[in-house]
Design a protein around this motif. Structure first.
Motif, PDB file in Angstrom:
ATOM      1  N   GLU A  81       0.838  -1.207   0.000  1.00  0.00           N
ATOM      2  CA  GLU A  81       0.000   0.000   0.000  1.00  0.00           C
ATOM      3  C   GLU A  81       0.869   1.252   0.000  1.00  0.00           C
ATOM      4  O   GLU A  81       0.564   2.233  -0.689  1.00  0.00           O
ATOM      5  CB  GLU A  81      -0.921  -0.012   1.217  1.00  0.00           C
ATOM      6  CG  GLU A  81      -2.068  -1.000   1.096  1.00  0.00           C
ATOM      7  CD  GLU A  81      -2.910  -1.062   2.358  1.00  0.00           C
ATOM      8  OE1 GLU A  81      -2.441  -0.565   3.414  1.00  0.00           O
ATOM      9  OE2 GLU A  81      -4.039  -1.602   2.293  1.00  0.00           O
ATOM     10  N   ASN A  82       1.961   1.224   0.764  1.00  0.00           N
ATOM     11  CA  ASN A  82       2.879   2.374   0.807  1.00  0.00           C
ATOM     12  C   ASN A  82       3.531   2.605  -0.554  1.00  0.00           C
ATOM     13  O   ASN A  82       3.677   3.750  -0.998  1.00  0.00           O
ATOM     14  CB  ASN A  82       3.946   2.162   1.876  1.00  0.00           C
ATOM     15  CG  ASN A  82       3.396   2.248   3.290  1.00  0.00           C
ATOM     16  OD1 ASN A  82       2.333   2.832   3.513  1.00  0.00           O
ATOM     17  ND2 ASN A  82       4.099   1.659   4.251  1.00  0.00           N
ATOM     18  N   ASP A 121       0.897   4.041  -2.859  1.00  0.00           N
ATOM     19  CA  ASP A 121       0.672   5.457  -2.528  1.00  0.00           C
ATOM     20  C   ASP A 121       1.783   6.331  -3.105  1.00  0.00           C
ATOM     21  O   ASP A 121       1.528   7.433  -3.619  1.00  0.00           O
ATOM     22  CB  ASP A 121       0.608   5.644  -1.013  1.00  0.00           C
ATOM     23  CG  ASP A 121      -0.663   5.060  -0.401  1.00  0.00           C
ATOM     24  OD1 ASP A 121      -1.631   4.857  -1.149  1.00  0.00           O
ATOM     25  OD2 ASP A 121      -0.666   4.806   0.818  1.00  0.00           O
ATOM     26  N   ASN A 165       1.316   9.298  -5.844  1.00  0.00           N
ATOM     27  CA  ASN A 165       1.805  10.663  -5.593  1.00  0.00           C
ATOM     28  C   ASN A 165       2.691  11.145  -6.735  1.00  0.00           C
ATOM     29  O   ASN A 165       2.641  12.324  -7.119  1.00  0.00           O
ATOM     30  CB  ASN A 165       2.578  10.714  -4.275  1.00  0.00           C
ATOM     31  CG  ASN A 165       1.671  10.572  -3.067  1.00  0.00           C
ATOM     32  OD1 ASN A 165       0.488  10.897  -3.133  1.00  0.00           O
ATOM     33  ND2 ASN A 165       2.219  10.087  -1.963  1.00  0.00           N
TER      34      ASN A 165
END
Length: 267
Positions: free
Chosen positions: A62-63, A66, A70
């Motif tokens: 998930e990181n 993300d 971004n």
């Protein structure tokens, strides 16, 4: 609102595909969903097999997702981007998502290290192409100057095409404001002569160019030489020359000779 979905495993080819998908979503006025499939690794030791925490592995993915979102958002600040991070079955998750959402296109990356390279997630990209109810676009890793201004549509000139198969494609051309050329690759083993030399797209008659080549991939490579097109589109249709186009062998043949993305339009 319709959705463009892009698969990512954070390899250069998949990241490039996600960036292409962002351009596509922006032009077609869609939202973008980044799809990531992960597996919690299992390690073998003298004490036997044991798995790494599912929760921590999911969080790590998930990181990463993300971070990718971004990065994309910097180029497309107004684009709506969401994510799906799952450890489920690739085909099952995608098919379910497609049923629940209005999917405009599925975008996948193709690594170009050598001729035995696999699609993202092994052969899953091949398995899904032409089998979900939306176009599937395969983006070569080296295609990084993304644009959609000129499109080549390859057709089987001896088969009747259903108007419904082209309605989404016609809308795609309008929203992308892309120029279209149509071609029929006439191979050496083709028995029939073309029956028509024109085709109606967006209420306009467009000529069909006949290109002679020993096979489909050679003909498409010839058409796309010189950087004339930004996208190659093929209608995957029963009993047509392209029905089995997205078998693993033929997909790779065309994808590796094509320097631009290849779109399969499933009838």
């Amino acid at each position: 609102m319709k959705t463009i979905i892009a698969g990512s495993d954070f390899t250069p080819s998949s990241v490039n595909a996600c960036k292409y998908a962002a351009l596509l979503a922006d032009k077609l006025k869609c939202k973008l969903t980044i799809f990531n499939l992960f597996q919690a690794p299992v390690i073998h030791s003298n004490m036997g097999l044991y798995g790494i925490s599912y929760t921590s592995e999911r969080k790590a993915h998930e990181n990463k997702t993300d971070k990718l979102i971004n990065e994309i958002q910097k180029s497309f600040p107004k684009l709506k981007i969401s994510e799906i991070v799952t450890s489920g079955s690739f085909n099952y998750e995608l098919e379910n998502f497609a049923k629940e959402h209005l999917i405009e296109a599925m975008v996948m990356g193709l690594a170009a290290k050598d001729r035995i390279s696999k699609f993202i997630y092994g052969s899953h990209g091949v398995n899904i192409a032409g089998k979900i109810e939306c176009p599937v676009i395969i983006v070569p890793e080296k295609y990084t100057k993304h644009k959609i201004s000129s499109v080549l549509l390859a057709v089987d000139n001896n088969e009747k095409l259903a108007k419904s198969s082209l309605s989404g494609f016609e809308k795609f051309l309008k929203l992308a404001k892309a120029k279209l050329d149509i071609v029929h690759i006439r191979t050496e083993d083709e028995l029939f002569h073309p029956l028509t030399f024109k085709m109606t797209i967006n209420s306009k008659k467009a000529p069909i160019e006949i290109i002679k080549a020993k096979d489909i991939e050679t003909g498409i490579k010839k058409c796309c030489s010189g950087g004339k097109y930004d996208l190659v589109s093929i209608i995957s249709k029963k009993h047509s020359a392209f029905y089995n186009f997205f078998s693993e062998t033929n997909t790779k043949k065309v994808a590796f000779v094509s320097k631009v993305p290849v779109m399969s339009i499933h009838e």
